[in-house]
Write a protein that holds these residues in place. Sequence first.
Motif: not given
Length: 128
Positions: A56-59, A61-70, A77-84
């Motif tokens: 999780t990045e940010g705090e 209302e600016n939080q972004v949840f990240v799944a990184t494919g490794r 890291a091969v890819f990164r998927f983010e949801v705000g």
Amino acid sequence: DDDAPTVANFTDLSVPNEANAMDTGTGTLIAGADGWSAVQIEGLADIDGIYYDYTTEGEGENQVFVATGRSDADDSAVFRFEVGLDGNTKFTLLQPDAGYEESVSLEGTPTSTTGTWWCSSCRVRRTA
């Protein structure tokens, strides 16, 4: 009457088979009357040689949840998927693979009376 969280209408994302290729999209992500108790990205596709790292990045209302494919082979890291929390999504292909085309569904099951969220219609298409 308590309204439940809403997770819906996420756009498909597509990137070329190039390092740092990125696509962005949107969806509907509404916390409901009680706000979010937790947000998680789950239900991502099993891909041979890949495991997921969740951060999780940010705090606030600016939080972004990240799944990184490794890579299982070297932990890179091969890819990164983010949801705000605003419903914005972003997929970045960090390490392309040449020579083939593959469609990968990152589809899971939306839930939630608790505010926990699963990716419902996220898709990735890699093209050589």
